[in-house]
Design a protein around this motif. Sequence first.
Motif: not given
Length: 213
Positions: A11, A64, A104, A109
């Motif tokens: 990202a 974002q 995604h 993680l």
Amino acid sequence: MELYSYCRSSASFRVRIALELKGLAYDYRAVQLIKNEQLSEAYTAVSPARLVPQLVDGDVSIGQSLAIIQYLDELHPQPSLLPGDAQARARVRSLALDIACEVHPLNNLRVLRYLVREMKIGDEAKNLWYRHWVEQGLAVVERRLADEPQTGHHCHGDTPTLADCVLVPQIFNAQRYGCRLQHVPTVMRIFETCMQLPAFQRAQPSACPDFEP
Ligand SMILES: N[C@@H](CCC(=O)N[C@@H](CS)C(=O)NCC(=O)O)C(=O)O
């Protein structure tokens, strides 16, 4: 401008590409996800979501990646990452979201850590999970890119857009996890085209100040 980023964060990589394409200088603020720095009190004050990327531009702080890229595009319209008319822009956003929303989040993680630590899933099963969602998600993007006439050298036409900013980092992650990519030749052609461009090269994980092999 300051970008809170981690070299291997896809990202963050999306935003780094956009900044490089637009030739915008920024200060790199490393947040070592691997050391859980995103969970620190200091970083929570920067990003309530405890995620990277986070862009700080004067008094403005934005989380974002897609919102950040669109903010940059509105303030610095050239080169445009959302070109064309409403229909073209909808296609570009839709391709970007096919990855950013549908692929995604399943492999982030904290999701992978939850699978291993709380659900007691072994490493092999975790990798199967990872590869499954990436391979399936990229197959969707492949069908679209191969069939839709607006596809060019890049995802939309012959210049990079928001869709390329999102696609390329996902391929880096896919390669890192040993995902199958033979079923997505159009995706890979566009990936190779993007990676010829200096902006994509300067934004890649190995070019980041916090990169460790
Ligand atoms: N939808 C968000 C996703 C942000 C995100 O998930 N970032 C990841 C790195 S790619 C992260 O900070 N993960 C920290 C964690 O899982 O604890 C965006 O597009 O910015």
